[in-house]
Enzyme design. Structure first.
Site, mmCIF file in Angstrom:
data_model
loop_
_atom_site.group_PDB
_atom_site.id
_atom_site.type_symbol
_atom_site.label_atom_id
_atom_site.label_comp_id
_atom_site.label_asym_id
_atom_site.label_seq_id
_atom_site.Cartn_x
_atom_site.Cartn_y
_atom_site.Cartn_z
ATOM 1 N N GLU A 135 5.050 -4.207 10.908
ATOM 2 C CA GLU A 135 6.456 -3.895 11.174
ATOM 3 C C GLU A 135 6.807 -4.001 12.655
ATOM 4 O O GLU A 135 7.889 -4.447 13.018
ATOM 5 C CB GLU A 135 6.799 -2.496 10.662
ATOM 6 C CG GLU A 135 6.988 -2.408 9.158
ATOM 7 C CD GLU A 135 8.306 -3.011 8.686
ATOM 8 O OE1 GLU A 135 9.034 -3.626 9.492
ATOM 9 O OE2 GLU A 135 8.610 -2.876 7.489
ATOM 10 N N LYS A 163 8.220 3.775 16.732
ATOM 11 C CA LYS A 163 6.803 4.172 16.757
ATOM 12 C C LYS A 163 5.880 2.994 16.476
ATOM 13 O O LYS A 163 4.756 2.948 16.986
ATOM 14 C CB LYS A 163 6.558 5.331 15.785
ATOM 15 C CG LYS A 163 6.777 5.014 14.311
ATOM 16 C CD LYS A 163 5.482 4.677 13.601
ATOM 17 C CE LYS A 163 5.719 4.267 12.157
ATOM 18 N NZ LYS A 163 4.457 3.925 11.469
ATOM 19 N N SER A 193 0.814 -1.214 0.000
ATOM 20 C CA SER A 193 0.000 0.000 0.000
ATOM 21 C C SER A 193 0.851 1.269 0.000
ATOM 22 O O SER A 193 0.556 2.222 -0.727
ATOM 23 C CB SER A 193 -0.956 -0.009 1.193
ATOM 24 O OG SER A 193 -0.249 -0.154 2.413
#
Length: 332
Positions: A282, A192, A15
């Site tokens: 991730e 993050k 994406s």
């Protein structure tokens, strides 16, 4: 150099890679979007859209899908890698014999490579000190594809490459801000994702908005410790690649890492949660890499450590929260 004269290759047709390809192609640039999956490429070529990962956004005429890596790189100077971090080294290795001394490498991958290596270290080891750049920031692929306003950071080791790549990408709806802190940008992008899993778990456990805000804030502190040890700049923490991406990823349910955490907090099995999301998460991979880095350098990262225990040691999320709440008071 006029950066629009030559085609640009984007390696990775998920994406995010597709969204970046659309940004470039909509500006009239020739874009080669590569995927290692031949059936996926066949679909994109036949349908003129990436229905598998980013449906509803037709390809401009200048955007072409490729499966042959050699063909996708022929005559290309600028390469943008947008694959999951666990595949980054393999892609660099595969393209190494296909490029020349003029090649410039950028990536939109967020994470660390195997062995807890920063991605620019992987590039330097395999290809030498070529011009490099990393793109990061609060940028959901669907919103970029929908041409909604987005701002990102671009950090590079080469001023000319930085200038050219910003010229390629920048527009009214996709604003690119120059940065010179590759280390800080890369590390913020890695941590993050872990913190998004943590906030997802918290929300899945129905711990409330106060807890979510505390996790984001204390998570930013952990991010800062890691960035500081490796020589990154503290200003990066409060920029788009740091706080900007952290807030978005921790609060929006379009984030795969957050959705994964939500599922875990609600009691869903880890493998089942992965399958339901259907794309790379991730944070699942990078928790292991960042945890190892923090241990090696004795960096205090309690949120990261608890997420690691949940994902890799089967610690119950409720127990992980309880242990965090029982920690001794600290100075902020």
């Amino acid at each position: 150099m006029e950066p629009f004269k030559h085609p640009i290759a984007i390696l990775g047709a998920g994406s995010w890679g597709t969204a970046l390809a659309l940004v470039l192609a909509r500006k009239g640039q020739k874009v080669r979007l590569w995927s290692y999956e031949s059936d996926h490429v066949d679909e994109m070529q036949a349908e003129g859209v990436n229905n598998r990962y980013l449906p509803n956004y037709p390809f401009p005429e200048t955007l072409k899908a490729y499966c042959d890596l050699k063909a996708s790189l022929e005559g290309v100077t600028d390469i943008l890698i947008v694959v999951p971090s666990f595949a980054f080294h393999e892609v660099i290795t595969r393209m190494k014999p296909l490029i020349d001394a003029k090649t410039r490498i950028a990536w939109g991958t967020k994470g660390l490579a195997k062995g807890s290596r920063l991605l620019h270290e992987v590039v330097a080891t395999e290809l030498g000190q070529v011009p490099m750049a990393v793109i990061s920031g609060p940028s959901l692929a669907t919103e970029v594809a929908a041409n909604l306003p987005t701002a990102v950071s671009l950090a590079s080791n080469n001023s000319q490459f930085s200038k050219d790549l910003i010229e390629r990408l920048h527009g009214q709806r996709f604003r690119v801000y120059k940065n010179d802190d590759m280390i800080g940008v890369e590390l913020c992008g890695s941590v993050k994702n872990i913190l998004a899993i943590a906030t997802g778990i918290s929300d899945g456990l129905k711990l409330g908005s106060n807890a979510r805000a505390a996790l984001i804030t204390r998570g930013l502190t952990e991010m800062g410790r890691l960035v500081s040890v490796f020589g990154g700049k503290q200003e990066t923490l409060t920029g788009l690649a740091g706080l900007g991406d952290l807030v978005l990823t921790c609060t929006d349910n379009q984030s795969r890492n957050r959705r994964f955490g939500l599922a875990l907090g609600e009691g869903v099995d880890k493998k089942e949660a992965q399958q339901a999301i259907g794309q790379a998460i991730e944070g699942l991979y990078n928790t292991d890499q960042v945890h190892a880095l923090a241990q090696k350098h004795a960096i205090e990262m309690p949120l990261t450590f608890q997420v690691h225990r949940i994902l890799h040691e089967d610690l119950d999320p409720q127990q992980a929260v309880q242990e965090l709440l029982e920690r001794s008071p600290k100075a902020e």
